[in-house]
Design a protein around this motif. Structure first.
Motif, PDB file in Angstrom:
ATOM      1  N   ALA A 100      19.792  29.760 135.980  1.00  0.00           N
ATOM      2  CA  ALA A 100      19.124  29.219 137.171  1.00  0.00           C
ATOM      3  C   ALA A 100      19.542  27.772 137.431  1.00  0.00           C
ATOM      4  O   ALA A 100      19.817  27.380 138.566  1.00  0.00           O
ATOM      5  CB  ALA A 100      17.602  29.309 137.012  1.00  0.00           C
ATOM      6  N   LEU A 101      19.596  26.979 136.374  1.00  0.00           N
ATOM      7  CA  LEU A 101      19.948  25.569 136.522  1.00  0.00           C
ATOM      8  C   LEU A 101      21.354  25.408 137.073  1.00  0.00           C
ATOM      9  O   LEU A 101      21.560  24.751 138.097  1.00  0.00           O
ATOM     10  CB  LEU A 101      19.846  24.844 135.177  1.00  0.00           C
ATOM     11  CG  LEU A 101      20.357  23.407 135.168  1.00  0.00           C
ATOM     12  CD1 LEU A 101      19.443  22.501 135.975  1.00  0.00           C
ATOM     13  CD2 LEU A 101      20.492  22.897 133.750  1.00  0.00           C
ATOM     14  N   PHE A 102      22.330  26.000 136.432  1.00  0.00           N
ATOM     15  CA  PHE A 102      23.707  25.789 136.850  1.00  0.00           C
ATOM     16  C   PHE A 102      24.117  26.684 138.007  1.00  0.00           C
ATOM     17  O   PHE A 102      25.014  26.331 138.768  1.00  0.00           O
ATOM     18  CB  PHE A 102      24.655  25.938 135.667  1.00  0.00           C
ATOM     19  CG  PHE A 102      24.499  24.821 134.678  1.00  0.00           C
ATOM     20  CD1 PHE A 102      24.831  23.525 135.016  1.00  0.00           C
ATOM     21  CD2 PHE A 102      23.986  25.066 133.419  1.00  0.00           C
ATOM     22  CE1 PHE A 102      24.669  22.479 134.119  1.00  0.00           C
ATOM     23  CE2 PHE A 102      23.824  24.041 132.509  1.00  0.00           C
ATOM     24  CZ  PHE A 102      24.167  22.748 132.862  1.00  0.00           C
ATOM     25  N   GLY A 103      23.449  27.817 138.155  1.00  0.00           N
ATOM     26  CA  GLY A 103      23.742  28.651 139.320  1.00  0.00           C
ATOM     27  C   GLY A 103      23.353  27.947 140.596  1.00  0.00           C
ATOM     28  O   GLY A 103      24.115  27.889 141.560  1.00  0.00           O
ATOM     29  N   ALA A 104      22.170  27.349 140.598  1.00  0.00           N
ATOM     30  CA  ALA A 104      21.691  26.637 141.788  1.00  0.00           C
ATOM     31  C   ALA A 104      22.401  25.303 141.964  1.00  0.00           C
ATOM     32  O   ALA A 104      22.821  24.955 143.064  1.00  0.00           O
ATOM     33  CB  ALA A 104      20.176  26.410 141.680  1.00  0.00           C
ATOM     34  N   ALA A 105      22.563  24.559 140.884  1.00  0.00           N
ATOM     35  CA  ALA A 105      23.103  23.199 140.987  1.00  0.00           C
ATOM     36  C   ALA A 105      24.613  23.168 141.175  1.00  0.00           C
ATOM     37  O   ALA A 105      25.136  22.284 141.835  1.00  0.00           O
ATOM     38  CB  ALA A 105      22.730  22.392 139.742  1.00  0.00           C
ATOM     39  N   ALA A 106      25.316  24.131 140.584  1.00  0.00           N
ATOM     40  CA  ALA A 106      26.778  24.104 140.634  1.00  0.00           C
ATOM     41  C   ALA A 106      27.361  25.242 141.455  1.00  0.00           C
ATOM     42  O   ALA A 106      28.569  25.309 141.634  1.00  0.00           O
ATOM     43  CB  ALA A 106      27.341  24.141 139.215  1.00  0.00           C
ATOM     44  N   GLY A 107      26.511  26.150 141.923  1.00  0.00           N
ATOM     45  CA  GLY A 107      27.008  27.265 142.718  1.00  0.00           C
ATOM     46  C   GLY A 107      27.851  28.240 141.926  1.00  0.00           C
ATOM     47  O   GLY A 107      28.760  28.863 142.459  1.00  0.00           O
ATOM     48  N   VAL A 108      27.548  28.409 140.640  1.00  0.00           N
ATOM     49  CA  VAL A 108      28.300  29.316 139.781  1.00  0.00           C
ATOM     50  C   VAL A 108      27.572  30.657 139.728  1.00  0.00           C
ATOM     51  O   VAL A 108      26.349  30.703 139.669  1.00  0.00           O
ATOM     52  CB  VAL A 108      28.440  28.724 138.354  1.00  0.00           C
ATOM     53  CG1 VAL A 108      29.237  29.657 137.461  1.00  0.00           C
ATOM     54  CG2 VAL A 108      29.075  27.348 138.412  1.00  0.00           C
ATOM     55  N   GLU A 109      28.338  31.732 139.735  1.00  0.00           N
ATOM     56  CA  GLU A 109      27.733  33.064 139.670  1.00  0.00           C
ATOM     57  C   GLU A 109      27.131  33.314 138.293  1.00  0.00           C
ATOM     58  O   GLU A 109      27.489  32.685 137.305  1.00  0.00           O
ATOM     59  CB  GLU A 109      28.781  34.118 140.000  1.00  0.00           C
ATOM     60  CG  GLU A 109      29.237  34.008 141.447  1.00  0.00           C
ATOM     61  CD  GLU A 109      29.990  35.232 141.896  1.00  0.00           C
ATOM     62  OE1 GLU A 109      29.809  36.308 141.297  1.00  0.00           O
ATOM     63  OE2 GLU A 109      30.744  35.098 142.855  1.00  0.00           O
TER      64      GLU A 109
END
Length: 146
Positions: free
Chosen positions: A47-56
């Protein structure tokens, strides 16, 4: 990256090599808001990096599993962010400032011995988890000796 190369699974997320300003100014505040004790489970990591970095999600889940070397289902957010800072693009001064901020938990603007030991420990543990063949050797008990 220099002498330390991120693992292939972490590299696929695109997180290593981000600008230090993004690591320190975008991702770190989100971690502090989401996980005040700095532990990240797989869902929180995604959730953190998916939202913040746009990573799948799939590459992030694989990266989480690779960072969770003890198989506890949680990774140390301080170690992860120390590794991301060390692997980040940007000026050394900005990286150092962020690393000091990372362990200045009481926000007093200085590092006492325990915080310095924490800084060394989290940098070493983060790099050992996030990098392949970094050649880093840490004498046993180094952080205890500080």
């Amino acid at each position: 990256y220099g002498l330390a190369e991120p693992t292939a699974v972490l590299e696929r997320t695109g997180l290593p090599g981000a600008r230090i300003e993004v690591v320190a100014g975008v991702w770190w505040p989100r971690l502090r808001a989401r996980a005040p004790h700095f532990g990240l489970g797989a869902g929180a990591f995604v959730a953190l990096f998916g939202a913040a970095a746009g990573v799948e999600a799939a590459p992030l889940k694989a990266a989480f599993r690779s960072l969770d070397v003890e198989g506890r289902g949680v990774v140390d957010g301080l170690a992860v962010f120390a590794a991301l800072a060390l692997l980040a693009r940007g000026r050394l001064e900005a990286k150092a400032a962020f690393l000091f901020d990372l362990v200045d938990l009481p926000r007093c603007g200085r590092l006492e011995r325990p915080a310095l030991a924490l800084l060394l420990d989290r940098c070493v543990s983060g790099i050992l988890c996030a990098c392949a063949a970094c050649g880093l050797h840490v004498p046993p008990g180094l952080t205890d000796a500080i």
